[in-house]
Design a protein around this motif. Structure first.
Motif, PDB file in Angstrom:
ATOM      1  N   ASN A   1     -21.659-123.546  26.118  1.00  0.00           N
ATOM      2  CA  ASN A   1     -20.471-122.948  25.504  1.00  0.00           C
ATOM      3  C   ASN A   1     -19.640-124.042  24.848  1.00  0.00           C
ATOM      4  O   ASN A   1     -18.654-124.518  25.399  1.00  0.00           O
ATOM      5  CB  ASN A   1     -19.648-122.187  26.565  1.00  0.00           C
ATOM      6  CG  ASN A   1     -18.550-121.368  25.911  1.00  0.00           C
ATOM      7  OD1 ASN A   1     -18.618-121.053  24.731  1.00  0.00           O
ATOM      8  ND2 ASN A   1     -17.535-121.025  26.678  1.00  0.00           N
TER       9      ASN A   1
ATOM     10  N   PRO B   1     -14.129-119.152  19.937  1.00  0.00           N
ATOM     11  CA  PRO B   1     -14.070-118.017  18.991  1.00  0.00           C
ATOM     12  C   PRO B   1     -13.140-118.349  17.827  1.00  0.00           C
ATOM     13  O   PRO B   1     -12.129-119.021  18.022  1.00  0.00           O
ATOM     14  CB  PRO B   1     -13.491-116.870  19.821  1.00  0.00           C
ATOM     15  CG  PRO B   1     -13.592-117.304  21.235  1.00  0.00           C
ATOM     16  CD  PRO B   1     -13.631-118.787  21.255  1.00  0.00           C
TER      17      PRO B   1
ATOM     18  N   ILE C   1     -15.437-114.483  15.406  1.00  0.00           N
ATOM     19  CA  ILE C   1     -16.843-114.828  15.573  1.00  0.00           C
ATOM     20  C   ILE C   1     -16.949-116.069  16.447  1.00  0.00           C
ATOM     21  O   ILE C   1     -16.018-116.871  16.522  1.00  0.00           O
ATOM     22  CB  ILE C   1     -17.542-115.064  14.209  1.00  0.00           C
ATOM     23  CG1 ILE C   1     -16.766-116.079  13.361  1.00  0.00           C
ATOM     24  CG2 ILE C   1     -17.713-113.765  13.446  1.00  0.00           C
ATOM     25  CD1 ILE C   1     -17.474-116.491  12.080  1.00  0.00           C
ATOM     26  N   ASP C   2     -18.067-116.186  17.104  1.00  0.00           N
ATOM     27  CA  ASP C   2     -18.324-117.331  17.972  1.00  0.00           C
ATOM     28  C   ASP C   2     -19.721-117.823  17.610  1.00  0.00           C
ATOM     29  O   ASP C   2     -20.668-117.037  17.575  1.00  0.00           O
ATOM     30  CB  ASP C   2     -18.251-116.898  19.441  1.00  0.00           C
ATOM     31  CG  ASP C   2     -18.205-118.075  20.395  1.00  0.00           C
ATOM     32  OD1 ASP C   2     -19.036-119.002  20.226  1.00  0.00           O
ATOM     33  OD2 ASP C   2     -17.358-118.064  21.296  1.00  0.00           O
TER      34      ASP C   2
ATOM     35  N   ASP D   1     -24.508-118.259  21.119  1.00  0.00           N
ATOM     36  CA  ASP D   1     -25.439-117.132  21.141  1.00  0.00           C
ATOM     37  C   ASP D   1     -24.739-115.871  21.656  1.00  0.00           C
ATOM     38  O   ASP D   1     -24.281-115.838  22.793  1.00  0.00           O
ATOM     39  CB  ASP D   1     -26.630-117.483  22.042  1.00  0.00           C
ATOM     40  CG  ASP D   1     -27.725-116.415  22.011  1.00  0.00           C
ATOM     41  OD1 ASP D   1     -27.501-115.334  21.432  1.00  0.00           O
ATOM     42  OD2 ASP D   1     -28.808-116.686  22.570  1.00  0.00           O
ATOM     43  N   PRO D   2     -24.646-114.822  20.819  1.00  0.00           N
ATOM     44  CA  PRO D   2     -23.950-113.595  21.245  1.00  0.00           C
ATOM     45  C   PRO D   2     -24.695-112.830  22.342  1.00  0.00           C
ATOM     46  O   PRO D   2     -24.138-111.917  22.940  1.00  0.00           O
ATOM     47  CB  PRO D   2     -23.852-112.770  19.961  1.00  0.00           C
ATOM     48  CG  PRO D   2     -24.958-113.267  19.098  1.00  0.00           C
ATOM     49  CD  PRO D   2     -25.154-114.717  19.445  1.00  0.00           C
ATOM     50  N   LYS D   3     -25.954-113.210  22.588  1.00  0.00           N
ATOM     51  CA  LYS D   3     -26.704-112.537  23.652  1.00  0.00           C
ATOM     52  C   LYS D   3     -26.431-113.174  25.016  1.00  0.00           C
ATOM     53  O   LYS D   3     -26.906-112.703  26.038  1.00  0.00           O
ATOM     54  CB  LYS D   3     -28.209-112.573  23.346  1.00  0.00           C
ATOM     55  CG  LYS D   3     -28.577-111.766  22.105  1.00  0.00           C
ATOM     56  CD  LYS D   3     -30.092-111.775  21.879  1.00  0.00           C
ATOM     57  CE  LYS D   3     -30.452-111.011  20.635  1.00  0.00           C
ATOM     58  NZ  LYS D   3     -30.447-111.815  19.437  1.00  0.00           N
TER      59      LYS D   3
ATOM     60  N   GLY E   1     -21.204-116.425  23.985  1.00  0.00           N
ATOM     61  CA  GLY E   1     -20.805-115.833  22.708  1.00  0.00           C
ATOM     62  C   GLY E   1     -20.279-114.418  22.823  1.00  0.00           C
ATOM     63  O   GLY E   1     -20.023-113.768  21.812  1.00  0.00           O
ATOM     64  N   MET E   2     -20.112-113.930  24.061  1.00  0.00           N
ATOM     65  CA  MET E   2     -19.589-112.567  24.249  1.00  0.00           C
ATOM     66  C   MET E   2     -18.064-112.615  24.325  1.00  0.00           C
ATOM     67  O   MET E   2     -17.505-113.221  25.242  1.00  0.00           O
ATOM     68  CB  MET E   2     -20.169-111.940  25.513  1.00  0.00           C
ATOM     69  CG  MET E   2     -21.642-111.643  25.401  1.00  0.00           C
ATOM     70  SD  MET E   2     -22.232-110.875  26.915  1.00  0.00           S
ATOM     71  CE  MET E   2     -23.968-110.728  26.538  1.00  0.00           C
TER      72      MET E   2
ATOM     73  N   LYS F   1     -13.494-104.987  23.594  1.00  0.00           N
ATOM     74  CA  LYS F   1     -14.810-105.368  23.044  1.00  0.00           C
ATOM     75  C   LYS F   1     -14.850-105.307  21.517  1.00  0.00           C
ATOM     76  O   LYS F   1     -15.477-106.141  20.886  1.00  0.00           O
ATOM     77  CB  LYS F   1     -15.905-104.475  23.631  1.00  0.00           C
ATOM     78  CG  LYS F   1     -16.161-104.748  25.099  1.00  0.00           C
ATOM     79  CD  LYS F   1     -17.309-103.908  25.610  1.00  0.00           C
ATOM     80  CE  LYS F   1     -17.511-104.175  27.105  1.00  0.00           C
ATOM     81  NZ  LYS F   1     -18.520-103.295  27.679  1.00  0.00           N
TER      82      LYS F   1
ATOM     83  N   ASP G   1     -14.212-116.124  24.797  1.00  0.00           N
ATOM     84  CA  ASP G   1     -15.643-115.947  25.046  1.00  0.00           C
ATOM     85  C   ASP G   1     -15.893-115.934  26.559  1.00  0.00           C
ATOM     86  O   ASP G   1     -14.951-115.809  27.338  1.00  0.00           O
ATOM     87  CB  ASP G   1     -16.483-116.990  24.296  1.00  0.00           C
ATOM     88  CG  ASP G   1     -16.187-118.427  24.668  1.00  0.00           C
ATOM     89  OD1 ASP G   1     -15.550-118.670  25.719  1.00  0.00           O
ATOM     90  OD2 ASP G   1     -16.603-119.324  23.901  1.00  0.00           O
TER      91      ASP G   1
ATOM     92  N   GLU H   1     -17.108-113.508  28.046  1.00  0.00           N
ATOM     93  CA  GLU H   1     -16.703-112.134  28.379  1.00  0.00           C
ATOM     94  C   GLU H   1     -15.255-112.062  28.853  1.00  0.00           C
ATOM     95  O   GLU H   1     -14.896-111.249  29.691  1.00  0.00           O
ATOM     96  CB  GLU H   1     -17.647-111.519  29.423  1.00  0.00           C
ATOM     97  CG  GLU H   1     -19.066-111.394  28.908  1.00  0.00           C
ATOM     98  CD  GLU H   1     -19.994-110.749  29.907  1.00  0.00           C
ATOM     99  OE1 GLU H   1     -20.050-109.497  29.917  1.00  0.00           O
ATOM    100  OE2 GLU H   1     -20.648-111.488  30.666  1.00  0.00           O
TER     101      GLU H   1
END
Length: 189
Positions: A2, A6, A33-34, A37-39, A43-44, A67, A94, A96
């Protein structure tokens, strides 16, 4: 890893909402946006409102979908004549939204409250007086003035005058002066 914070796609977001809107009315969406990796959690992103200015009539007039970044009204009482604009500080985090490990950034959402026709015009006096020479036509006899709290020079503010009695033969009309919003009592025949 990380290693990316964002980033909001705009620092200032502009939105509008009509005064008197019911709770649940959509206002706008803010996005960030970050580069991580959004997965993965790196990146969430999760959104939240940090502050609202002014805090009137309540401190939480709006809420944000954590969200999607969608902002909606959450309280009743939006009144342009009292509060024409709100400024929200929005945060994206990020991991989450984890405040301990997540990296965050902020942006500003400016929400302008737009006018609806919720204020009637009010005459500035109970009686208006005028004189006109006999047999004169197209002469202004009196200027009727009103006040209206709706936004000036909008359809909600523009007064329309109508004679409701006392002129059975239609000798007068009352057009509106578009600049002053006055009713111009005029002899037409």
């Amino acid at each position: 890893m990380n290693d990316n914070r964002p980033e909001f796609t705009h620092q200032i977001w502009n939105g509008t909402v009509p005064e008197g809107s019911k709770p649940g009315t959509f206002v706008m969406t803010v996005t960030s946006i970050d580069k991580d990796d959004p997965k993965t959690a790196n990146g969430m992103l999760r959104y939240k409102i940090l502050s609202q200015n002014p805090e009137s009539p309540s401190s939480n007039m709006f809420t944000i979908n954590n969200k999607t970044g969608g902002i909606i009204t959450v309280a009743a009482g939006l009144d342009r004549e009292k509060v024409p604009q709100y400024t929200l500080i929005i945060q994206a985090t990020d991991m989450e939204g984890n405040p301990m490990y997540g990296l965050s950034n902020t942006a500003t959402a400016v929400i302008r409250v737009t006018d609806i026709n919720d204020n009637p015009p009010e005459f500035t006096a109970e009686m208006f007086f005028g004189e006109v020479p006999e047999n004169a036509v197209n002469v202004i006899v009196a200027n009727l003035s009103v006040t209206d709290k709706d936004q000036p020079n909008t359809p909600a503010w523009n007064a329309v005058y109508k004679i409701t009695g006392g002129d059975p033969t239609g000798r007068f009309s009352v057009p509106t002066d578009p600049t002053t919003n006055e009713g111009l009592v005029t002899v037409v025949k």
